[in-house]
Design an enzyme around this catalytic site. Structure first.
Site, PDB file in Angstrom:
ATOM      1  N   GLY A  15       0.821  -1.199   0.000  1.00 42.66           N
ATOM      2  CA  GLY A  15       0.000   0.000   0.000  1.00 42.66           C
ATOM      3  C   GLY A  15       0.852   1.245   0.000  1.00 42.66           C
ATOM      4  O   GLY A  15       2.054   1.198   0.255  1.00 42.66           O
ATOM      5  N   THR A  16       0.213   2.357  -0.327  1.00 43.50           N
ATOM      6  CA  THR A  16       0.926   3.619  -0.362  1.00 43.50           C
ATOM      7  C   THR A  16       0.384   4.535   0.721  1.00 43.50           C
ATOM      8  O   THR A  16      -0.824   4.646   0.883  1.00 43.50           O
ATOM      9  CB  THR A  16       0.775   4.281  -1.750  1.00 43.50           C
ATOM     10  OG1 THR A  16       1.337   3.383  -2.713  1.00 43.50           O
ATOM     11  CG2 THR A  16       1.518   5.595  -1.822  1.00 43.50           C
ATOM     12  N   GLY A  20       5.433   7.318   1.408  1.00 48.82           N
ATOM     13  CA  GLY A  20       6.105   6.338   0.555  1.00 48.82           C
ATOM     14  C   GLY A  20       5.227   5.136   0.323  1.00 48.82           C
ATOM     15  O   GLY A  20       4.084   5.094   0.782  1.00 48.82           O
ATOM     16  N   CYS A  22       4.828   0.898   0.567  1.00 48.26           N
ATOM     17  CA  CYS A  22       5.316  -0.304   1.231  1.00 48.26           C
ATOM     18  C   CYS A  22       5.203  -1.506   0.296  1.00 48.26           C
ATOM     19  O   CYS A  22       4.170  -1.693  -0.359  1.00 48.26           O
ATOM     20  CB  CYS A  22       4.519  -0.580   2.494  1.00 48.26           C
ATOM     21  SG  CYS A  22       4.889   0.582   3.805  1.00 48.26           S
ATOM     22  N   ASP A 140       2.599   9.740  15.083  1.00 47.12           N
ATOM     23  CA  ASP A 140       1.552   9.409  14.098  1.00 47.12           C
ATOM     24  C   ASP A 140       0.792   8.159  14.522  1.00 47.12           C
ATOM     25  O   ASP A 140       0.592   7.241  13.730  1.00 47.12           O
ATOM     26  CB  ASP A 140       2.188   9.229  12.709  1.00 47.12           C
ATOM     27  CG  ASP A 140       1.154   9.273  11.589  1.00 47.12           C
ATOM     28  OD1 ASP A 140       0.051   9.804  11.823  1.00 47.12           O
ATOM     29  OD2 ASP A 140       1.456   8.776  10.487  1.00 47.12           O
TER      30      ASP A 140
HETATM   31  P1  ADP Z   1      -0.103   4.737   6.168  1.00 45.36           P
HETATM   32  O1  ADP Z   1       0.355   4.249   7.495  1.00 45.36           O
HETATM   33  O2  ADP Z   1      -0.077   6.219   6.049  1.00 45.36           O
HETATM   34  O3  ADP Z   1      -1.411   4.125   5.724  1.00 45.36           O
HETATM   35  P2  ADP Z   1       2.227   3.353   5.127  1.00 45.36           P
HETATM   36  O4  ADP Z   1       3.090   3.786   3.996  1.00 45.36           O
HETATM   37  O5  ADP Z   1       2.815   3.371   6.480  1.00 45.36           O
HETATM   38  O6  ADP Z   1       0.937   4.260   5.064  1.00 45.36           O
HETATM   39  O7  ADP Z   1       1.700   1.902   4.838  1.00 45.36           O
HETATM   40  C1  ADP Z   1       1.129   1.544   3.611  1.00 45.36           C
HETATM   41  C2  ADP Z   1       0.440   0.212   3.753  1.00 45.36           C
HETATM   42  O8  ADP Z   1       1.383  -0.796   4.118  1.00 45.36           O
HETATM   43  C3  ADP Z   1      -0.641   0.187   4.822  1.00 45.36           C
HETATM   44  O9  ADP Z   1      -1.731  -0.546   4.302  1.00 45.36           O
HETATM   45  C4  ADP Z   1      -0.015  -0.539   5.972  1.00 45.36           C
HETATM   46  O10 ADP Z   1      -1.003  -1.271   6.679  1.00 45.36           O
HETATM   47  C5  ADP Z   1       0.980  -1.471   5.297  1.00 45.36           C
HETATM   48  N1  ADP Z   1       2.177  -1.699   6.127  1.00 45.36           N
HETATM   49  C6  ADP Z   1       3.062  -0.765   6.560  1.00 45.36           C
HETATM   50  N2  ADP Z   1       4.052  -1.308   7.306  1.00 45.36           N
HETATM   51  C7  ADP Z   1       3.779  -2.637   7.355  1.00 45.36           C
HETATM   52  C8  ADP Z   1       4.413  -3.772   7.994  1.00 45.36           C
HETATM   53  N3  ADP Z   1       5.541  -3.643   8.711  1.00 45.36           N
HETATM   54  N4  ADP Z   1       3.848  -4.993   7.830  1.00 45.36           N
HETATM   55  C9  ADP Z   1       2.721  -5.136   7.104  1.00 45.36           C
HETATM   56  N5  ADP Z   1       2.086  -4.143   6.487  1.00 45.36           N
HETATM   57  C10 ADP Z   1       2.585  -2.894   6.595  1.00 45.36           C
END
Ligand code: ADP
Ligand code: MG
Length: 241
Positions: A15-16, A20, A22, A140
């Site tokens: 996801g975004t 950034g 992920c 956050d």
């Molecule tokens: P935000 O927190 O603003 O939604 P992030 O960039 O932190 O955006 O995360 C993007 C997506 O990736 C989200 O759906 C989040 O749940 C998932 N994600 C982030 N970090 C992890 C992790 N360590 N393990 C699994 N999923 C993750």
């Protein structure tokens, strides 16, 4: 430790977010799955880049069962991208869980919410107090940054980075989404501190219980007035005092 992009195989986008994207990745040397967050630093000042790197170094020192573990960072100069490699949290995040409950018109188990509160307190205690004279603030706390593992344990993710990436994070300059959990002192332009994290945790627990944030509003202006006055939008009752 600083690895190379070639050390990992990119599997898929998760996801975004605001800062950034992920991806789920596999480390070639051990076959293990991780998540990496790709952050473009092309537009950043030299000073900000340094700050980002030092913050990531700080995060790598945080090791706690209720905190998403950071593993590695990779700087890819060709594309001006920083990759932060971290633990892959297989379970859902709390935002997904809240949405599921809303759709099925069901509430979360009280015992589960107590456990989230307890484990989130442990996570915050770790980063707020662990290193003498160094306070790591989360900045956050929101359902999307709180994950669950297979056993239903809480893992707090996305530590500290919001501070740097959202540099002049005044209220007007807001990230993607509405800052429902922003504390009164931060709205008033005060300094973000430990208590601001605790405020957000309170909001998180409230939302887990009622499936909507304690303060809402049609726009940021209304929301901030309600937070400052401590007024609940629905019953218009005073929560504070
Ligand atoms: P935000 O927190 O603003 O939604 P992030 O960039 O932190 O955006 O995360 C993007 C997506 O990736 C989200 O759906 C989040 O749940 C998932 N994600 C982030 N970090 C992890 C992790 N360590 N393990 C699994 N999923 C993750
Ligand atoms: Mg996040």
């Amino acid at each position: 430790m600083s690895g190379h992009v070639e050390d990992y195989e990119v599997l898929n986008v998760i996801g975004t977010g605001s800062f950034g994207t992920c991806y789920k990745v596999r480390k070639k040397s051990n076959g293990r799955l991780y998540v990496w967050k790709a952050i473009g630093y092309g537009g950043m000042s030299e000073e900000k880049k340094q700050l980002l790197v030092s913050e990531v170094n700080l995060l790598s020192g945080l090791q706690h069962p209720n905190i998403v573990q950071y593993f590695d960072r990779i700087i890819h100069k060709e594309t001006a991208t920083l990759y932060i490699v971290m633990e892959w949290c297989k379970g859902r995040d709390l935002a997904t869980l809240i949405n599921k409950c809303k759709k099925s018109s069901s509430f979360l188990d009280e015992g589960f919410i107590w456990r989230v509160l307890y484990q989130m307190c442990r996570a915050l205690q770790e980063c707020h107090w662990k290193v003498p004279n160094v306070t790591i603030l989360h900045r956050d706390i929101k359902p999307a940054n709180v994950f669950l593992d297979e056993a239903g344990n809480v893992k707090l993710g996305d530590f500290g980075l919001a501070r740097i990436l959202d540099n002049d994070a005044s209220f007007a300059h807001t990230l993607v989404g509405t800052p429902y959990y922003m504390s009164p002192e931060v709205i008033k332009g005060g300094k973000y501190n430990k208590k601001s994290d605790i405020w957000s945790l309170g909001c998180l627990i409230y939302e887990l219980c009622s499936l909507s944030p304690p303060f809402t509003g049609p726009n940021i202006k209304h929301l901030s007035v309600r937070i400052e006055e401590g007024k609940n939008h629905r019953q218009n009752v005073t929560l504070a005092g």
